[in-house]
Design an enzyme around this catalytic site. Structure first.
Site, short mmCIF file in Angstrom:
data_model
loop_
_atom_site.label_atom_id
_atom_site.label_comp_id
_atom_site.label_asym_id
_atom_site.label_seq_id
_atom_site.Cartn_x
_atom_site.Cartn_y
_atom_site.Cartn_z
N THR A 65 -92.75 -11.62 19.13
CA THR A 65 -93.51 -10.38 19.07
C THR A 65 -94.96 -10.75 18.80
OG1 THR A 65 -93.15 -10.20 16.69
CG2 THR A 65 -91.61 -9.04 18.13
N LYS B 75 -104.70 7.53 4.22
CA LYS B 75 -104.30 8.03 2.90
C LYS B 75 -105.40 8.88 2.30
CE LYS B 75 -102.20 6.75 -1.42
NZ LYS B 75 -101.57 5.72 -2.23
N TRP C 203 -100.66 11.74 3.21
CA TRP C 203 -100.81 10.89 4.38
C TRP C 203 -101.14 11.70 5.62
CZ3 TRP C 203 -100.76 5.84 3.16
CH2 TRP C 203 -100.22 5.51 1.91
#
Lengths: 527, 527
Positions: free
Chosen positions: A172, A425, A430
């Site tokens: 990945t 944040k 959030w």
């Protein structure tokens, strides 16, 4: 003494044995890069894979060694999947779209001994050769070299494996640091293949004709080369991903199933709109890799195609969730049905999901359809430890943190909202950068938008939105702000909107928040 | 060091955990013996199973102990499946249709410690109690006793198991000797459940509404209580198998899937013909246990129902083969399609089949669609050794001989033709007793026919056909012989045809060739 069932070892060779025995003359069709179309079948694929076992042995490849491919989707690549794993070696599928530094790193880190590549990548291979330190041999897959390499071999026997032995390696490309290798095991791979056959996922049976657009070098091609053998489906491979080629192949080969990322479907839609082409046999479309836009799902559904909108990642083999029809499906409006399919679906047996608080990364959140949290996963085909890593990639209580932010609904449906590192944040709450961006790009004059959090003395962070107007358009920040009002929560509205000429992208075309944050590292909110 | 996937143990408790978590409020409907209809769901089933874990522990049941049920299909029986296995014990489902000597033998041989039974079987239980030596406790499942037994318990934790631990025990009533116990393992059971979800078998997804007519005491109810949890299907159970009750339930609960033996479908057809009732939601019918007649398959197919005609046995968990649509399905005539479905279908991934010569029981026969042989099977959910047996039940090279005679077609389709012990050996060749019988019962005056082999000085054995005429009819042997001519191979024609008043049957209504052979042990062919 007691009694019981037969001993049986999970091994991917069982998959090709089954396909060759029970579905031997079911076709494997390839449209090659040069336009040729060839036909082989499961029986020949097995024969060739067993010849490859002998050729690999002759080349000194032993159980546990890594053998790499740098190739598109075609019949010879499929032979490599079963030939490499059949000799007990580990198939390392390299993504040719990686940056050169990444290509150098992963082949050397994997200690690949042989590389099998497509002629189209020959220039890249030539360039990389001096930097690849472990590769002893290069074999071209589609210019006759590979065919000749195995042509005169006898069939070799599969090399016995333990079921927890690794069979495949995919890297990945994380946004920070080196790429990381995910090592699939024979056991995890076969379980994943079995799970994937069910109607709610690939819906695969002996009548299925599958054109997997998802590349064989990407996230194990969603496990299709393994699952396809278990179901005995007909495969139609294309070594190029041009919309015209794909549409023609789908029509000519009467393709019933396809799997790809949203951009692939988008390209096909454009081609179909321009030419009037149709896909009359298509009935099951698996869409993953990134979120499918609503109109895409809607369009496929209107054509009678069942959409399996899926979420997963290389670390999860990759199936995490897929969207199937819900029990109350028939009582829903079409809009409600599309809304359900727009989310990422539900976990199949074997997968467990939870969301945890983005602050402490520990408190498990309710499945209330509202609270967004860090998405964590566990199960038999979920990573424990990256290749050669010193420690497990899990939380102390054994879950893998996906880096995604999502909401779990009471019925278990997953709704992805952001990436953990991109979420903003503000005042202990959030804000989803993705939802802000999606709202902004709905404005008719906006081409692209990206939101990041910037430091704020009182609220910790506050969102700033960077907007690229469409060509020839001018748009004022206040216009955008007014447009957003009512589309997102009041306190989510950006503290500043900056009109910019461009936004940085990754190699695969996604917005690079990391580069955007770097570019505006000194950015300060207006007082 | 290398890396890899997470550890995960196959355990049937994962199935109920998944169902409760992801499909918690999906209904489990029961129509009880007294006519009541109640509704519970997967979440409650799990809660009750975990209460039962505690109750079983309190009763002294430990890992590996056997706990028996003598019960029809209902929600409490489902709780027992997960409660007994959840404490690490072995669920022994007793078939109430067995003879009393068999019932005595199997409960004692299994050393069952607890028996959970339906009130309908209370008289049988009372009668058997003095003969059952190991059962310490009897609990009635459907008169409130069971509910009360677990009502006040806290939920107990699942007892950890090894994946090769046994979880279930089913006895087969062979035609000779004592019944033999087949011991399923957690691993084999979960793999079998996963395989069974695919479109070609149960075609199960969260929309499915399944009424399993196959009893939970028979061949693990074809694995449905396990597979159903993996897919999160809605179950509709009926504790009685009256056609009217089944048809009403199917219509009222909008049942999409059902599974049963041919006689069940036959009963429902008769009810539907008499009353005009329909099954508008049914779309997938699994038929197994014995061969489905052609008209049955045809009728279901004409109603748009997908028929999965299956073969299996208790020793194979039980799925061996199922009939799915073939790749060339759409180009076939309806008659050809019915012909394919009339055979027993193909092996799913995991199952391997072969036929061997009926003479030497060793030479593997070709898959030529013509040569009949002894059917042998191997795979992860196929028996290795019967419970408490001294040795494995396999051939020296590791296959289980099914006792069936069949033909394998080039595409792997299985066509059953006889049982090994009933096939007639003539001049080194084999005559199928079943095919002779099927041909004979086509005669309009014939009610029933049975063929056995009798000794012959030159040909080893020759067939004799015993024929029961229909009530009020008389028919001459020559008539039958003339009728058979052209319908079977010339040399298959019986050497004698005997008109008789009756043919012996087994407890379950099948023709008992064993008793027929015994009755005519002294039979000699006319000179």
């Amino acid at each position: 003494m007691l009694g019981g069932m037969q001993d049986w070892t999970f091994s991917v060779t069982h998959l090709i044995d089954h396909a060759a025995r029970e579905h031997g003359n079911r076709e494997i069709v390839t449209r090659w890069a040069d336009g040729r179309i060839t036909r082989t079948d499961w029986q020949s694929t097995r024969t060739d894979a067993r010849k490859m076992v002998r050729a690999l042995k002759r080349a000194g490849v032993a159980r546990g060694d890594r053998v790499a491919t740098l190739a598109m989707n075609h019949a010879n690549h499929l032979v490599c999947w079963y030939g490499v794993t059949g000799v007990g070696a580990i198939l390392h599928t390299i993504n040719p779209r990686l940056f050169e530094d990444q290509l150098e790193y992963i082949a050397n880190h994997a200690e690949d001994r042989i590389l099998l590549y497509d002629a189209a990548f020959a220039p890249l291979v030539e360039k990389m050769k001096p930097r690849w330190t472990s590769i002893e041999r290069y074999i071209c897959l589609d210019d006759g070299e590979f065919d000749q390499w195995i042509a005169d071999e006898e069939e070799g026997a599969w090399v016995p494996v333990d079921e927890r032995d690794p069979c495949m390696l995919c890297y990945t490309s994380g946004t920070t640091g080196h790429p990381k290798g995910v090592l699939y095991e024979h056991r995890s791979t076969v379980i994943h293949a079995l799970v994937a056959l069910q109607p709610a996922i690939f819906d695969a049976d002996p009548q299925s004709v599958m054109l997997p657009v998802v590349p064989m070098f990407h996230a194990a091609s969603w496990g299709l080369p393994w699952a396809g053998a278990a179901a005995g489906i007909k495969f139609v491979f294309s070594a190029v991903n041009e919309p015209k080629v794909l549409c023609d192949l789908m029509r000519e080969e009467r393709v019933t199933h396809s799997a790809g990322v949203p951009t692939v479907w988008l390209g096909m839609f454009q081609h179909m709109d321009a030419t009037g082409a149709t896909l009359p046999d298509l009935r099951h479309a698996i869409i993953g890799g990134s979120a499918a836009p609503r109109f895409m799902i809607e369009r496929l559904m209107r054509q009678g195609v069942n959409v399996a909108h899926a979420w997963g990642m290389t670390e999860t083999s990759p199936i995490g969730t897929t969207g199937a029809k819900t029990p109350d499906w028939d009582s829903l409006t079409f809009d409600q049905q599309v809304g359900i399919k727009q989310m990422q679906g539900r976990a199949p047996f074997g997968v467990e999901l939870r969301t945890v608080d983005l602050g402490d990364m520990r408190t498990v959140l309710p499945r209330d359809g509202q609270t967004a949290g860090a998405l964590q996963i566990r199960g038999p085909w979920v990573i424990r430890r990256y290749f050669k890593a010193e420690e497990d990639a899990l939380t102390p209580d054994g879950w893998f943190d996906t880096g995604d932010v999502g909401i779990l609904h009471p019925d278990g449906t997953l709704q992805l909202t952001d990436r953990t590192k991109d979420v903003i944040k503000s005042g202990g709450e959030w804000i989803s950068s993705v939802e802000l961006e999606n709202a902004a790009v709905g404005h008719p004059k906006v081409a692209e938008a990206a939101a990041i959090g910037v430091p704020h003395p009182k609220w910790d962070e506050r969102p700033v939105l960077f907007v690229v107007p469409k060509d020839g358009e001018t748009v004022q920040p206040d216009e955008i702000l007014a447009y957003l009002d009512g589309k997102v929560a009041k306190w989510w509205l950006p503290d500043a909107i900056e009109m910019v000429d461009d936004i940085p992208h990754t190699a695969t075309g996604k917005i690079s928040k990391k580069d955007l944050r770097a570019r505006y590292a000194d950015y300060r909110l207006p007082a």
